[in-house]
Design a protein around this motif. Structure first.
Motif, PDB file in Angstrom:
ATOM      1  N   HIS A 244     111.514  90.089  91.666  1.00  0.00           N
ATOM      2  CA  HIS A 244     112.734  89.299  91.484  1.00  0.00           C
ATOM      3  C   HIS A 244     112.401  87.795  91.454  1.00  0.00           C
ATOM      4  N   ILE A 245     112.952  87.090  90.466  1.00  0.00           N
ATOM      5  CA  ILE A 245     112.841  85.627  90.417  1.00  0.00           C
ATOM      6  C   ILE A 245     114.229  85.043  90.209  1.00  0.00           C
ATOM      7  N   LEU A 246     114.535  84.004  90.972  1.00  0.00           N
ATOM      8  CA  LEU A 246     115.791  83.266  90.787  1.00  0.00           C
ATOM      9  C   LEU A 246     115.443  81.813  90.485  1.00  0.00           C
ATOM     10  N   THR A 247     115.995  81.303  89.381  1.00  0.00           N
ATOM     11  CA  THR A 247     115.760  79.895  89.038  1.00  0.00           C
ATOM     12  C   THR A 247     116.978  79.359  88.309  1.00  0.00           C
ATOM     13  N   ARG A 248     117.115  78.045  88.303  1.00  0.00           N
ATOM     14  CA  ARG A 248     118.300  77.437  87.684  1.00  0.00           C
ATOM     15  C   ARG A 248     118.370  77.767  86.189  1.00  0.00           C
ATOM     16  N   SER A 249     119.562  78.056  85.704  1.00  0.00           N
ATOM     17  CA  SER A 249     119.737  78.302  84.270  1.00  0.00           C
ATOM     18  C   SER A 249     119.616  76.981  83.503  1.00  0.00           C
ATOM     19  N   LEU A 250     119.190  77.080  82.252  1.00  0.00           N
ATOM     20  CA  LEU A 250     118.950  75.872  81.446  1.00  0.00           C
ATOM     21  C   LEU A 250     120.240  75.085  81.240  1.00  0.00           C
ATOM     22  N   ASP A 251     120.181  73.813  81.537  1.00  0.00           N
ATOM     23  CA  ASP A 251     121.270  72.884  81.203  1.00  0.00           C
ATOM     24  C   ASP A 251     120.636  71.508  81.018  1.00  0.00           C
ATOM     25  N   SER A 252     121.439  70.494  80.794  1.00  0.00           N
ATOM     26  CA  SER A 252     120.852  69.192  80.431  1.00  0.00           C
ATOM     27  C   SER A 252     120.292  68.433  81.644  1.00  0.00           C
ATOM     28  N   THR A 253     120.464  68.967  82.852  1.00  0.00           N
ATOM     29  CA  THR A 253     120.124  68.184  84.051  1.00  0.00           C
ATOM     30  C   THR A 253     118.658  68.230  84.442  1.00  0.00           C
ATOM     31  N   PHE A 254     117.872  69.129  83.831  1.00  0.00           N
ATOM     32  CA  PHE A 254     116.458  69.212  84.242  1.00  0.00           C
ATOM     33  C   PHE A 254     115.570  69.572  83.055  1.00  0.00           C
ATOM     34  N   LEU A 255     114.270  69.325  83.202  1.00  0.00           N
ATOM     35  CA  LEU A 255     113.339  69.558  82.099  1.00  0.00           C
ATOM     36  C   LEU A 255     113.091  71.051  81.908  1.00  0.00           C
ATOM     37  N   HIS A 256     113.185  71.494  80.673  1.00  0.00           N
ATOM     38  CA  HIS A 256     113.001  72.920  80.367  1.00  0.00           C
ATOM     39  C   HIS A 256     111.507  73.201  80.253  1.00  0.00           C
ATOM     40  N   GLY A 257     110.906  73.517  81.367  1.00  0.00           N
ATOM     41  CA  GLY A 257     109.453  73.650  81.435  1.00  0.00           C
ATOM     42  C   GLY A 257     108.930  74.796  80.586  1.00  0.00           C
ATOM     43  N   VAL A 258     107.832  74.529  79.910  1.00  0.00           N
ATOM     44  CA  VAL A 258     107.191  75.567  79.103  1.00  0.00           C
ATOM     45  C   VAL A 258     106.489  76.563  80.031  1.00  0.00           C
ATOM     46  N   THR A 259     105.978  76.087  81.160  1.00  0.00           N
ATOM     47  CA  THR A 259     105.363  76.993  82.137  1.00  0.00           C
ATOM     48  C   THR A 259     106.424  77.918  82.718  1.00  0.00           C
ATOM     49  N   ARG A 260     107.592  77.354  83.043  1.00  0.00           N
ATOM     50  CA  ARG A 260     108.715  78.165  83.541  1.00  0.00           C
ATOM     51  C   ARG A 260     109.035  79.280  82.548  1.00  0.00           C
ATOM     52  N   ASP A 261     109.159  78.897  81.269  1.00  0.00           N
ATOM     53  CA  ASP A 261     109.485  79.874  80.237  1.00  0.00           C
ATOM     54  C   ASP A 261     108.396  80.949  80.134  1.00  0.00           C
ATOM     55  N   SER A 262     107.137  80.520  80.216  1.00  0.00           N
ATOM     56  CA  SER A 262     106.024  81.479  80.099  1.00  0.00           C
ATOM     57  C   SER A 262     106.040  82.443  81.278  1.00  0.00           C
ATOM     58  N   LEU A 263     106.239  81.910  82.483  1.00  0.00           N
ATOM     59  CA  LEU A 263     106.249  82.760  83.684  1.00  0.00           C
ATOM     60  C   LEU A 263     107.403  83.759  83.641  1.00  0.00           C
ATOM     61  N   LEU A 264     108.576  83.294  83.220  1.00  0.00           N
ATOM     62  CA  LEU A 264     109.733  84.187  83.183  1.00  0.00           C
ATOM     63  C   LEU A 264     109.523  85.297  82.147  1.00  0.00           C
ATOM     64  N   THR A 265     108.980  84.919  80.997  1.00  0.00           N
ATOM     65  CA  THR A 265     108.732  85.909  79.937  1.00  0.00           C
ATOM     66  C   THR A 265     107.753  86.979  80.422  1.00  0.00           C
ATOM     67  N   MET A 266     106.669  86.491  81.041  1.00  0.00           N
ATOM     68  CA  MET A 266     105.630  87.398  81.540  1.00  0.00           C
ATOM     69  C   MET A 266     106.164  88.297  82.657  1.00  0.00           C
ATOM     70  N   ALA A 267     106.892  87.683  83.594  1.00  0.00           N
ATOM     71  CA  ALA A 267     107.392  88.430  84.760  1.00  0.00           C
ATOM     72  C   ALA A 267     108.402  89.493  84.314  1.00  0.00           C
TER      73      ALA A 267
END
Ligand SMILES: Cc1ncc(COP(=O)(O)O)c(C=O)c1O
Length: 351
Positions: A244-267
């Motif tokens: 299980h992973i919980l993280t903030r959903s994409l919105d304009s308030t924070f940087l949309h990390g490529v590492t975040r995206d890679s980790l979520l895709t992989m997980a």
């Protein structure tokens, strides 16, 4: 190679200094060539490759007054067969173009920026360290229109540069669990600009981060304005537990990390349930009683959090060490980046 001695003290407090063979801190050494292009009269010039060095700028340049600038950060890795592979370059090029649009800067052409990056990597390929080191790529765009009366007029001239920097083991001397200050009042940035990788956001986070380091001996600050968890000054934030992973959903308030995206895709492919939604400080403190927390970003990939400091009170995250699931996820992604595991996502590109 080119050492930025005067910049060394500006680098993050390094977690690599206890190695038996001390390596320069992240960002203090540059590869010896860069690519440069400029925008004027509505079009981009061809780029040139040149030795790294100072570049002239007019004192009235838009960027120096109105902070019209953005950048990117990602890595190329040396694989076991000696080849050099860049990780998710296209995604970073697109994020740079999005930053430029949101800052109303001349937008780099995706094809040309890609060619500049590949040309720099190719030119300095002999300077790409072995894993766990890598070549860090730093495209940079800034407005050069000489006009000090342009507070609300965009720059119609710009310079685009691609720098490269050999970096070594981020965790040399051993990975240590991070100590994080939970800031539930101050904002890291204006809410509509959090997703832009621009210098002003780092300037805004600097004061609160230094103050928290001084007062609470923390490594970083987790910004949670109004109690809603966002990210730290230079990394995304994830709550992790087995499956299980919980993280903030994409919105304009924070940087949309490529590492975040890679980790979520992989997980997700590893069978994890991925929850992307807003959550508050209270829910986070509840989670970390028996869960894990980590920061994700290009520099460290995934760094475990051991302690959260909130309103002067310390909250241990799980056992206080780097969580086992965090370590497993990090190893899985690093293996793809370094060519030790198959890349079934097409994230790596041979240069
Ligand atoms: C503010 C901020 N958030 C998140 C990240 C992580 O982004 P990425 O995973 O694309 O490196 C970074 C660093 O690059 C950053 O500066």
């Amino acid at each position: 190679m080119h050492t930025l001695e005067s910049d060394a003290q500006l680098a993050e407090p390094t977690r690599m200094s206890t190695s038996t063979t001390p390596r320069p801190a992240f960002g203090t050494v540059l590869a010896d060539h860069m690519a440069v292009a400029s925008f004027a009269n509505g079009r981009w010039s061809n780029f040139d490759l040149r030795p790294v060095g100072p570049i002239e700028i007019h004192p009235a340049a838009h960027v120096l007054h109105y902070a019209s600038t953005c950048f990117e950060g990602f890595k190329a890795y040396r694989w076991p067969d000696g080849s050099v592979r860049v990780f998710r370059m296209d995604k970073h090029v697109e994020r740079m173009r999005q930053s430029a649009r949101l800052l109303v800067l001349p937008e780099p052409d995706a094809k040309q920026l890609g060619e500049m990056i590949l040309a720099v990597i190719d030119r300095v390929r002999g300077q790409v360290p072995e894993p766990p080191g890598a070549l860090y790529l730093r495209p940079l765009l800034y407005g050069t229109m000489p006009n000090i009366g342009a507070a609300s007029a965009p720059s119609n001239e710009a310079t685009l540069i691609v720098l490269a920097s050999p970096v070594w083991d981020y965790f040399a001397g051993g990975a240590k669990p991070l100590r994080i200050y939970v800031e539930d009042q101050k904002h890291r940035t204006a809410d509509h600009l959090g997703m832009v990788k621009t210098g002003g956001n780092y300037a805004a986070a600097m004061g609160p981060t230094l103050a928290a380091r001084d007062q609470f001996k923390v490594d970083q600050v987790l910004f949670c304005p109004g109690g809603s968890v966002q990210e730290t000054g230079a990394a995304n934030f994830l709550l992790i537990r087995e499956g299980h992973i919980l993280t903030r959903s994409l919105d304009s308030t924070f940087l949309h990390g490529v590492t975040r995206d890679s980790l979520l895709t992989m997980a997700r492919d590893m069978g994890f349930q991925i929850e992307e939604r807003l959550f508050d400080v209270q829910e986070m403190l509840q989670w970390v009683r028996d869960g894990e927390a980590a920061l994700s970003g290009t520099a460290a990939v995934l760094a475990g959090v051991g302690t959260l400091v909130h309103r002067g009170q310390e909250h241990r995250v799980g056992s206080g060490g780097i969580g086992p699931v965090t370590q497993r996820l990090r190893s899985a992604l690093v293996a793809i980046q370094n060519g030790e595991a198959p890349d079934r996502y097409g994230w790596t590109r041979k240069v």
